[in-house]
Design an enzyme around this catalytic site. Structure first.
Site, PDB file in Angstrom:
ATOM      1  N   LYS A 151       0.829  -1.217   0.000  1.00  0.00           N
ATOM      2  CA  LYS A 151       0.000   0.000   0.000  1.00  0.00           C
ATOM      3  C   LYS A 151       0.864   1.268   0.000  1.00  0.00           C
ATOM      4  CE  LYS A 151      -1.929  -1.503   3.790  1.00  0.00           C
ATOM      5  NZ  LYS A 151      -1.370  -2.863   3.855  1.00  0.00           N
TER       6      LYS A 151
ATOM      7  N   GLY B 207       3.240  -0.849   8.822  1.00  0.00           N
ATOM      8  CA  GLY B 207       4.579  -0.503   8.352  1.00  0.00           C
ATOM      9  C   GLY B 207       4.480  -0.387   6.849  1.00  0.00           C
ATOM     10  N   HIS B 208       4.519   0.824   6.329  1.00  0.00           N
ATOM     11  CA  HIS B 208       4.342   1.058   4.891  1.00  0.00           C
ATOM     12  C   HIS B 208       5.674   1.474   4.277  1.00  0.00           C
ATOM     13  CE1 HIS B 208      -0.278   1.779   5.459  1.00  0.00           C
ATOM     14  NE2 HIS B 208       0.134   0.598   5.854  1.00  0.00           N
TER      15      HIS B 208
HETATM   16  P1  GDP Z   1       2.261  -2.142   3.062  1.00  0.00           P
HETATM   17  O1  GDP Z   1       2.175  -2.361   4.532  1.00  0.00           O
HETATM   18  O2  GDP Z   1       1.046  -2.585   2.342  1.00  0.00           O
HETATM   19  O3  GDP Z   1       2.653  -0.738   2.699  1.00  0.00           O
HETATM   20  O4  GDP Z   1       3.443  -3.091   2.544  1.00  0.00           O
HETATM   21  P2  GDP Z   1       4.870  -3.308   3.252  1.00  0.00           P
HETATM   22  O5  GDP Z   1       5.705  -2.110   3.038  1.00  0.00           O
HETATM   23  O6  GDP Z   1       4.716  -3.793   4.651  1.00  0.00           O
HETATM   24  O7  GDP Z   1       5.400  -4.566   2.454  1.00  0.00           O
HETATM   25  C1  GDP Z   1       5.553  -4.555   1.074  1.00  0.00           C
HETATM   26  C2  GDP Z   1       7.013  -4.885   0.739  1.00  0.00           C
HETATM   27  O8  GDP Z   1       7.123  -5.213  -0.623  1.00  0.00           O
HETATM   28  C3  GDP Z   1       7.954  -3.720   0.964  1.00  0.00           C
HETATM   29  O9  GDP Z   1       9.225  -4.198   1.331  1.00  0.00           O
HETATM   30  C4  GDP Z   1       8.021  -3.066  -0.420  1.00  0.00           C
HETATM   31  O10 GDP Z   1       9.225  -2.343  -0.640  1.00  0.00           O
HETATM   32  C5  GDP Z   1       7.957  -4.271  -1.297  1.00  0.00           C
HETATM   33  N1  GDP Z   1       7.332  -4.089  -2.614  1.00  0.00           N
HETATM   34  C6  GDP Z   1       6.238  -3.341  -2.936  1.00  0.00           C
HETATM   35  N2  GDP Z   1       5.927  -3.528  -4.231  1.00  0.00           N
HETATM   36  C7  GDP Z   1       6.815  -4.408  -4.725  1.00  0.00           C
HETATM   37  C8  GDP Z   1       6.989  -5.043  -6.001  1.00  0.00           C
HETATM   38  O11 GDP Z   1       6.239  -4.839  -6.937  1.00  0.00           O
HETATM   39  N3  GDP Z   1       8.022  -5.923  -6.105  1.00  0.00           N
HETATM   40  C9  GDP Z   1       8.874  -6.209  -5.093  1.00  0.00           C
HETATM   41  N4  GDP Z   1       9.853  -7.077  -5.305  1.00  0.00           N
HETATM   42  N5  GDP Z   1       8.739  -5.637  -3.884  1.00  0.00           N
HETATM   43  C10 GDP Z   1       7.704  -4.776  -3.695  1.00  0.00           C
HETATM   44  P1  IMO Z   2       0.196  -2.876   7.252  1.00  0.00           P
HETATM   45  O1  IMO Z   2      -0.563  -1.584   7.289  1.00  0.00           O
HETATM   46  C1  IMO Z   2       0.398  -7.095   8.334  1.00  0.00           C
HETATM   47  C2  IMO Z   2      -1.444  -8.265  12.114  1.00  0.00           C
HETATM   48  C3  IMO Z   2      -0.539  -8.728  13.236  1.00  0.00           C
HETATM   49  C4  IMO Z   2      -1.461  -9.677  13.963  1.00  0.00           C
HETATM   50  C5  IMO Z   2      -2.826  -9.002  13.836  1.00  0.00           C
HETATM   51  C6  IMO Z   2      -3.211  -8.148  15.038  1.00  0.00           C
HETATM   52  O2  IMO Z   2       1.660  -2.700   7.242  1.00  0.00           O
HETATM   53  O3  IMO Z   2      -0.308  -3.748   6.149  1.00  0.00           O
HETATM   54  P2  IMO Z   2      -2.395  -5.836  16.057  1.00  0.00           P
HETATM   55  O4  IMO Z   2      -1.025  -5.325  16.373  1.00  0.00           O
HETATM   56  O5  IMO Z   2      -3.130  -5.009  15.071  1.00  0.00           O
HETATM   57  O6  IMO Z   2      -3.202  -6.115  17.278  1.00  0.00           O
HETATM   58  O7  IMO Z   2      -2.142  -7.276  15.368  1.00  0.00           O
HETATM   59  O8  IMO Z   2      -2.742  -8.172  12.685  1.00  0.00           O
HETATM   60  N1  IMO Z   2      -1.114  -6.932  11.563  1.00  0.00           N
HETATM   61  C7  IMO Z   2      -0.555  -6.735  10.366  1.00  0.00           C
HETATM   62  N2  IMO Z   2      -0.098  -7.623   9.457  1.00  0.00           N
HETATM   63  N3  IMO Z   2       0.433  -5.763   8.053  1.00  0.00           N
HETATM   64  C8  IMO Z   2      -0.032  -4.873   8.944  1.00  0.00           C
HETATM   65  O9  IMO Z   2      -0.139  -3.558   8.669  1.00  0.00           O
HETATM   66  C9  IMO Z   2      -0.526  -5.338  10.183  1.00  0.00           C
HETATM   67  N4  IMO Z   2      -1.035  -4.740  11.283  1.00  0.00           N
HETATM   68  C10 IMO Z   2      -1.400  -5.731  12.118  1.00  0.00           C
HETATM   69  O10 IMO Z   2       0.610  -9.367  12.744  1.00  0.00           O
HETATM   70  O11 IMO Z   2      -1.531 -10.893  13.277  1.00  0.00           O
HETATM   71 MG    MG Z   3       3.239  -3.328   6.082  1.00  0.00          MG
END
Ligand code: GDP
Ligand code: IMO
Ligand code: MG
Length: 422
Positions: A16, A40-41
């Site tokens: 996202k 964690g984005h």
């Molecule tokens: P979010 O929580 O939805 O914002 O996603 P996260 O940041 O937690 O996890 C997504 C991971 O995938 C991060 O390490 C990004 O840098 C990585 N990522 C996002 N899009 C792509 C993609 O198209 N390809 C690859 N290889 N990595 C990606």
């Molecule tokens: P983003 O926004 C992935 C999961 C936790 C746990 C459950 C409940 O980066 O996609 P909490 O701390 O909310 O009480 O945990 O939800 N969880 C996530 N998993 N991405 C997240 O956020 C998450 N936020 C919470 O691992 O299983």
């Molecule tokens: Mg995340």
């Protein structure tokens, strides 16, 4: 103008942050509406990787306002650290950052309670990120939480002490007290810092932006399968991660919602406990984790990996009314000669279904798979979707046919530039 909502359709971590950052330049306002530092984005550009937890992912774009809505639970300590980290990169985050006074505050004792409640659950633990999310939302719904705007009131300390005492009474006091002594100074310091930021009436802020011609991008956290009502309960987070959460978490009418953009990975991951029908426990799952660098952006925990799950994806599309899809991490599958997609489930009694059962925890489902040819694509040098291989295009076409919603963005790498628009 409208609020376009961007949501994760799986169990979070769909990518996202990357797409919000990519799309943000088309918007005037980016808004977070639920969740908190459990998110964690990740954003990558100019060879730097940033991970945002509470600050909206529009923060790197000049002249965009970023608002933390009333539906969010905010940890002032983590928030202060995030703003300071950006300052070290010469980014004045505070300037374009607005915080709803109605957002709930995460207290140090909420974090202690989170750990305590998880410990009490033993093997049935949720696998919470331990950021205090559950206990803070419990207090909100229990009508005893503290809100950001309360820090400006003269009796804030008194109210803080009252709630803190209630929390301590729920835990083994000695251990909690010792930890609290360490945590409290940083909290009070962060509260003072929070007072210096733009604390606003978020619902007026967003609606006035809309009525004066600003478009808003609402950035979801977590994913639909972690939604407190529709996720794999009780293994969920404590907020409504779905589109309705954007209305209640910002104070906007459903009639103001424009596009609903659903983000999903070309496969599935989940971190923490709970059901995951297509989870792979073998070498293939290990390979997905390795190739996809599937480790949590907030906790560093290894993410569980599996094939794409169409019944779950369709369910998320249905409850959100998704109008366009973004498929992430297509590049990660390039080391596989064949890839699989789950198109339905076989239930214990032998019947087949394309629907999610009421309780995925007690109902064991066996995925029904189709196998498709793999691909070797990386980001095409041309930057054009048309230059992807036929195999990858047919994977995309297969998903579109199954779910009935167009895939408008295909992401081929973590960097902002590795993004294909159709
Ligand atoms: P979010 O929580 O939805 O914002 O996603 P996260 O940041 O937690 O996890 C997504 C991971 O995938 C991060 O390490 C990004 O840098 C990585 N990522 C996002 N899009 C792509 C993609 O198209 N390809 C690859 N290889 N990595 C990606
Ligand atoms: P983003 O926004 C992935 C999961 C936790 C746990 C459950 C409940 O980066 O996609 P909490 O701390 O909310 O009480 O945990 O939800 N969880 C996530 N998993 N991405 C997240 O956020 C998450 N936020 C919470 O691992 O299983
Ligand atoms: Mg995340």
């Amino acid at each position: 103008m409208k609020v376009d909502v961007l949501l994760g359709l799986q169990w979070g971590d769909e990518g996202k942050g990357k797409v919000v950052d990519y799309l943000a330049s088309k918007y005037k306002v980016v808004a977070r509406f639920q969740g908190g530092p459990n998110a964690g984005h990740t954003l990558e550009f100019d060879n730097i990787k940033h991970v945002l937890h509470q600050i909206p992912s529009g923060i790197f774009r000049e002249d965009i306002k970023n608002i933390v809505g009333n539906g969010v639970v905010l940890d002032p300590v983590i928030f202060k650290k995030e703003i300071e980290a950006l300052k070290n990169l010469n980014i004045d985050a505070a300037k374009n950052l607005f915080i709803s006074k109605k957002a709930q505050l995460i207290l140090p004792t909420h974090r202690l309670l989170d750990a305590y409640q998880e410990k009490q659950k033993g093997n049935a633990k949720i696998g919470s990120t331990l950021k205090g999310i559950g206990p803070t939302y419990q207090d909100k719904i229990g009508r005893q939480g503290l809100r950001v705007g309360d820090i400006l009131m003269s009796d804030f300390t008194k109210r803080y002490e009252v709630l803190k005492s209630k929390h301590l009474a729920q835990m083994e006091a000695k251990e909690a007290n010792d930890q609290l002594e360490e945590m409290e100074p940083a909290f009070m310091d962060a509260v003072e810092f929070l007072k210096t930021l733009n604390l606003v009436d978020g619902e007026y802020f967003v609606n006035e932006e809309l009525s004066t011609g600003s478009n808003v991008l609402a950035e979801g956290a977590q994913g639909s399968l972690l939604d407190v009502d529709f996720g794999s309960y009780p293994f969920v987070t404590s907020s409504n991660t779905m589109v309705a959460g954007a209305c209640s978490g910002l104070g906007v009418s459903p009639s103001k919602i424009g596009e609903v953009m659903g983000v999903f990975k070309a496969y599935c991951t989940r971190v923490g406990s709970g059901p995951f029908p297509t989870e792979l426990f073998d070498e293939t799952g290990e390979r997905l984790r390795k190739e996809g660098h599937e480790f949590g952006a907030t906790t560093g925990r290894p993410r569980r990996c599996g094939w794409l799950d169409i019944p779950a994806l369709k369910y998320a599309i249905m409850i959100n009314g998704v109008t366009q899809l973004f498929m992430m991490k297509a590049d990660v599958l390039m080391s596989f000669d064949k890839v699989r997609i789950c198109t339905g489930y076989k239930l214990a009694d032998g019947t087949e279904t394309g629907k999610l059962p009421y309780d995925l925890v007690s109902e064991s489902v066996e995925p029904i798979y189709v196998e498709l040819p793999g691909w070797k694509d990386t980001m095409p040098a041309s930057g054009k979707y048309e230059d992807l291989s036929e195999s990858l295009k047919s994977y995309i076409g297969f998903i579109e046919k199954e779910v009935g919603v167009p895939i408008k963005i295909v992401s081929m790498g973590p960097d902002r530039s590795h993004t294909l628009i159709r």
